[in-house]
Design a protein around this motif. Sequence first.
Motif, PDB file in Angstrom:
ATOM      1  N   ASN A   2      -8.462   4.584  -1.594  1.00 14.42           N
ATOM      2  CA  ASN A   2      -7.411   3.655  -1.182  1.00 14.42           C
ATOM      3  C   ASN A   2      -6.123   3.991  -1.929  1.00 14.42           C
ATOM      4  O   ASN A   2      -5.943   3.628  -3.080  1.00 14.42           O
ATOM      5  CB  ASN A   2      -7.830   2.213  -1.467  1.00 14.42           C
ATOM      6  N   LYS A   4      -1.877   3.855  -1.999  1.00 13.66           N
ATOM      7  CA  LYS A   4      -0.766   3.083  -1.456  1.00 13.66           C
ATOM      8  C   LYS A   4       0.494   3.948  -1.407  1.00 13.66           C
ATOM      9  O   LYS A   4       0.694   4.826  -2.238  1.00 13.66           O
ATOM     10  CB  LYS A   4      -0.515   1.839  -2.311  1.00 13.66           C
ATOM     11  N   CYS A   5       1.355   3.650  -0.423  1.00 11.61           N
ATOM     12  CA  CYS A   5       2.622   4.362  -0.340  1.00 11.61           C
ATOM     13  C   CYS A   5       3.634   3.537   0.451  1.00 11.61           C
ATOM     14  O   CYS A   5       3.275   2.612   1.192  1.00 11.61           O
ATOM     15  CB  CYS A   5       2.442   5.727   0.338  1.00 11.61           C
ATOM     16  N   ASN A   6       4.910   3.858   0.262  1.00 15.09           N
ATOM     17  CA  ASN A   6       5.981   3.345   1.113  1.00 15.09           C
ATOM     18  C   ASN A   6       6.325   4.433   2.116  1.00 15.09           C
ATOM     19  O   ASN A   6       6.076   5.614   1.867  1.00 15.09           O
ATOM     20  CB  ASN A   6       7.227   3.006   0.286  1.00 15.09           C
ATOM     21  N   TYR A  31      -4.396   6.680   2.837  1.00 10.46           N
ATOM     22  CA  TYR A  31      -3.174   5.975   2.469  1.00 10.46           C
ATOM     23  C   TYR A  31      -3.024   4.647   3.216  1.00 10.46           C
ATOM     24  O   TYR A  31      -3.347   4.547   4.404  1.00 10.46           O
ATOM     25  CB  TYR A  31      -1.936   6.838   2.736  1.00 10.46           C
ATOM     26  N   GLN A  32      -2.519   3.673   2.497  1.00 11.60           N
ATOM     27  CA  GLN A  32      -2.171   2.357   3.063  1.00 11.60           C
ATOM     28  C   GLN A  32      -0.670   2.174   2.918  1.00 11.60           C
ATOM     29  O   GLN A  32      -0.116   2.318   1.827  1.00 11.60           O
ATOM     30  CB  GLN A  32      -2.907   1.246   2.319  1.00 11.60           C
ATOM     31  N   ILE A  34       2.689   0.210   2.485  1.00  9.45           N
ATOM     32  CA  ILE A  34       3.089  -1.070   1.898  1.00  9.45           C
ATOM     33  C   ILE A  34       4.463  -1.494   2.427  1.00  9.45           C
ATOM     34  O   ILE A  34       4.562  -2.363   3.291  1.00  9.45           O
ATOM     35  CB  ILE A  34       3.106  -0.992   0.358  1.00  9.45           C
ATOM     36  N   LYS A 132       7.886  -6.804   4.502  1.00  8.69           N
ATOM     37  CA  LYS A 132       7.182  -5.529   4.621  1.00  8.69           C
ATOM     38  C   LYS A 132       7.982  -4.509   5.423  1.00  8.69           C
ATOM     39  O   LYS A 132       7.825  -3.303   5.246  1.00  8.69           O
ATOM     40  CB  LYS A 132       5.822  -5.761   5.286  1.00  8.69           C
ATOM     41  N   TYR A 216       3.784   3.807  -6.718  1.00  9.83           N
ATOM     42  CA  TYR A 216       3.231   4.691  -5.692  1.00  9.83           C
ATOM     43  C   TYR A 216       4.367   5.403  -4.965  1.00  9.83           C
ATOM     44  O   TYR A 216       5.526   4.990  -5.046  1.00  9.83           O
ATOM     45  CB  TYR A 216       2.340   3.919  -4.711  1.00  9.83           C
TER      46      TYR A 216
END
Length: 332
Positions: A2, A4-6, A31-32, A34, A132, A216
């Motif tokens: 898991n 995370k990234c923008n 990747y999730q 954010i 978001k 991240y």
Amino acid sequence: MNLKCNATFEGGGVRGIGHVGAACAFEKAGYQFINLTGSSAGAIVASLLSVGYTCDEIKEEMEKLDYLKFKQKDLLDHFGTTGKVLSIVFEFGIYSADYFEKWLNNLLLRKGKVTFGDIKIDNPVSQKFIYKLQVTASDLTEKKLLVLPGDLRNFGIDPDTYSIAKAVRMSMSIPIFYEPFRLKDKEGIEHFIVDGGLLSNYPIWILDDGTMNPQYPTFGFKFVGDCEDKPTTCELSKKMDIVEYIKSIISTSLDSYDKQHISGLKGDFQRTIPIPTTVKMYGECKNISSTDFGIDKLESAYLFDNGVIAAEKFLSNWDFQKWKKVYRSYYR
């Protein structure tokens, strides 16, 4: 895994399916997403990710989509070139974006998230990232860039209550091609809002929180040409009337390489995934422009694959810790 990234998605008209392919590769790598930003077509993809769509779900919707329906005609448009010129004169655009807004809002409704208040982030790292999703638009009345939903406050509007679909509609309203979105401010002055790509087509700068040690990474998804592409004889011989002339100007403007907010010093190039807009079919190389609404399913499939391949290649060499060492002085 898991991770995370923008993510920032560049504007690109009908080429947005390339973004979906790249995002799918990131999802499959664990990747999730954010915080999300985008302009025009990039704003569409970012909005769907922000309300909880998976990339596979977005791909499915894009495959069903008839882009020609986005060229919604009104009465004047049925009178050929004359009617379109009159639409430009009286309505400041050829086509209405009502169909697009309804289509997007229906997709958002399926996830039960239609306003920006529905996608607020709990305990954001800063007030800059309350929502978001953030998208860019161009205010022609004041000649300035808008970042939505935050700048809605300048119009006396509570961002929490505002429609995501309307904001994305503003961001994708290619000038002349689409009628501008009209928005009144607190003094009752009407503002004409169009495509965010005019002023910031690749708003990766929005996602920089100013820290020297970001939690991240922030990635950017950007369209590029990958082979020499020359107009075909058919394209060159196409009659150039006033409408085609105006469309060519706009398309050329939106397809140009935007360097305005890409900083080499901040490592923007090194965190950008370049997605080719050219597809090779039947031995020929064809560039897909932002206004190619007649794009067929095979061309869309190739663009999707371009995104997947570009993202996989990028990820095979990506090292977040090395990137921070070079581009964030905290590590120097």
